[in-house]
Design an enzyme around this catalytic site. Sequence first.
Site, PDB file in Angstrom:
ATOM      1  N   THR A   1       1.684  -4.263   4.513  1.00 40.35           N
ATOM      2  CA  THR A   1       1.551  -4.561   5.946  1.00 40.35           C
ATOM      3  C   THR A   1       0.890  -5.912   6.230  1.00 40.35           C
ATOM      4  O   THR A   1       1.007  -6.430   7.340  1.00 40.35           O
ATOM      5  CB  THR A   1       0.706  -3.473   6.644  1.00 40.35           C
ATOM      6  OG1 THR A   1      -0.595  -3.446   6.054  1.00 40.35           O
ATOM      7  CG2 THR A   1       1.363  -2.116   6.541  1.00 40.35           C
ATOM      8  N   ASP A   2       0.200  -6.461   5.228  1.00 40.23           N
ATOM      9  CA  ASP A   2      -0.590  -7.667   5.509  1.00 40.23           C
ATOM     10  C   ASP A   2       0.228  -8.822   6.072  1.00 40.23           C
ATOM     11  O   ASP A   2      -0.274  -9.610   6.877  1.00 40.23           O
ATOM     12  CB  ASP A   2      -1.314  -8.135   4.228  1.00 40.23           C
ATOM     13  CG  ASP A   2      -2.484  -7.228   3.875  1.00 40.23           C
ATOM     14  OD1 ASP A   2      -2.909  -6.427   4.725  1.00 40.23           O
ATOM     15  OD2 ASP A   2      -2.984  -7.330   2.726  1.00 40.23           O
TER      16      ASP A   2
ATOM     17  N   SER B   1       1.780  -7.628  -0.401  1.00 35.92           N
ATOM     18  CA  SER B   1       2.555  -8.523   0.467  1.00 35.92           C
ATOM     19  C   SER B   1       1.912  -9.890   0.626  1.00 35.92           C
ATOM     20  O   SER B   1       2.572 -10.854   1.001  1.00 35.92           O
ATOM     21  CB  SER B   1       2.818  -7.879   1.825  1.00 35.92           C
ATOM     22  OG  SER B   1       1.660  -7.853   2.613  1.00 35.92           O
TER      23      SER B   1
ATOM     24  N   THR C   1       0.814  -1.217   0.000  1.00 34.90           N
ATOM     25  CA  THR C   1       0.000   0.000   0.000  1.00 34.90           C
ATOM     26  C   THR C   1       0.846   1.265   0.000  1.00 34.90           C
ATOM     27  O   THR C   1       0.492   2.256  -0.633  1.00 34.90           O
ATOM     28  CB  THR C   1      -0.921  -0.026   1.249  1.00 34.90           C
ATOM     29  OG1 THR C   1      -1.893  -1.042   1.055  1.00 34.90           O
ATOM     30  CG2 THR C   1      -1.620   1.299   1.484  1.00 34.90           C
TER      31      THR C   1
HETATM   32  N1  ASP Z   1      -2.447  -4.757   0.487  1.00 34.00           N
HETATM   33  C1  ASP Z   1      -1.391  -4.245   1.202  1.00 34.00           C
HETATM   34  C2  ASP Z   1      -0.216  -5.233   1.278  1.00 34.00           C
HETATM   35  O1  ASP Z   1       0.500  -5.329   0.316  1.00 34.00           O
HETATM   36  C3  ASP Z   1      -1.757  -3.773   2.543  1.00 34.00           C
HETATM   37  C4  ASP Z   1      -0.733  -2.818   3.018  1.00 34.00           C
HETATM   38  O2  ASP Z   1       0.320  -2.683   2.499  1.00 34.00           O
HETATM   39  O3  ASP Z   1      -1.030  -2.148   4.023  1.00 34.00           O
HETATM   40  O4  ASP Z   1      -0.009  -5.881   2.285  1.00 34.00           O
END
Ligand code: ASP
Length: 334
Positions: free
Chosen positions: A89-90, A57, A19
């Site tokens: 973050t995932d 992620s 993200t």
């Molecule tokens: N969809 C995102 C990821 O790649 C979520 C994030 O980065 O906060 O994990």
Amino acid sequence: MDETLAQTPRVAAFALGGTISMAPGAVLTGRQLLDAVPGLDRAGARIEVREFRQLPSASLSIGDVFELSAAIREQVTAGAAGAVVIQGTDTIEETAFLLDLLHPGPEPVVVTGAMRTPAMAGADGPANILAAVRAAASPVLRDLGCVVVFADEIHAARFVRKADATSITAFTSPSAGPLGRLVEGAPRLLTRPAGRFTVSVPATPRPVRTGLVAVALGDDGELLRAAAGRFDGLVVAAFGAGHVPAATVPALAALAGQIPVVFASRTGRGPVLADVYGFPGSERDLLARGLISAGFLDPVKARILLHVLLAGGVEGAERAGIVAAFRAAGGLGG
Ligand code: ASP
């Protein structure tokens, strides 16, 4: 290079996507992310960035993280003071723990990301990157392994969880609390985790498949029966302090006779027990049937540790070695 610049700590940054880089109509590179951080030029670090992956992620693999760890090792061996990993973050709670297990050195490895995209009001990416760079360049975080720096808090990779789907303070360490925080831009350590646990894995890890199955109310063990013969190791996310429905016990006992099966608490906080309850499906029953306790490790972290051990860290994937590793890393080793 002038002398002051030569003495400035070098930080190796790795951009993996997520993200933090998802701008309207484009995915920002690591270079673009760093260029957008106000004050980064005064953070006291020379930063070199590598465009390592550009993925949500959720689609990173364990192999990607093995490769990332090797790239970090190369950089710190060549003199980098620390590393920053910028990613989605995932899966941070898993990638950070895996990096931690693979990094015996003293240099800080700092993982961060953002909950808001760069186009959103109050985007948190730039502040998180700035804090992560300051943390990676700081001697204060040496010898702590991998940490997650997010919303100006410093969390040990072993304890951190993504505990909120949308909040910019999504990262918490429910069982232990944060190790510290950044105050006026400087990392301040309030506490140190007991011990460190690392695993050495060969350059070409053994390809293994590890699974994670959560038990649920009324579960009759069908998923566990379906797992037979398909995995090299399995983690069960159990109720409370390590409990499963009695109906699932035969399937679990059969699996534990074939592969290492670890049980962890699905509650999100606190350890599984060893010797309080004795009903069918209790922690005492599971241990007696050969399952292995994850201690304080939550299910996703338990699966990462099991995977690394099977991929080559434990000699012959012996059960005793796995039990010992979980005792040490799970915080119940005494
Ligand atoms: N969809 C995102 C990821 O790649 C979520 C994030 O980065 O906060 O994990």
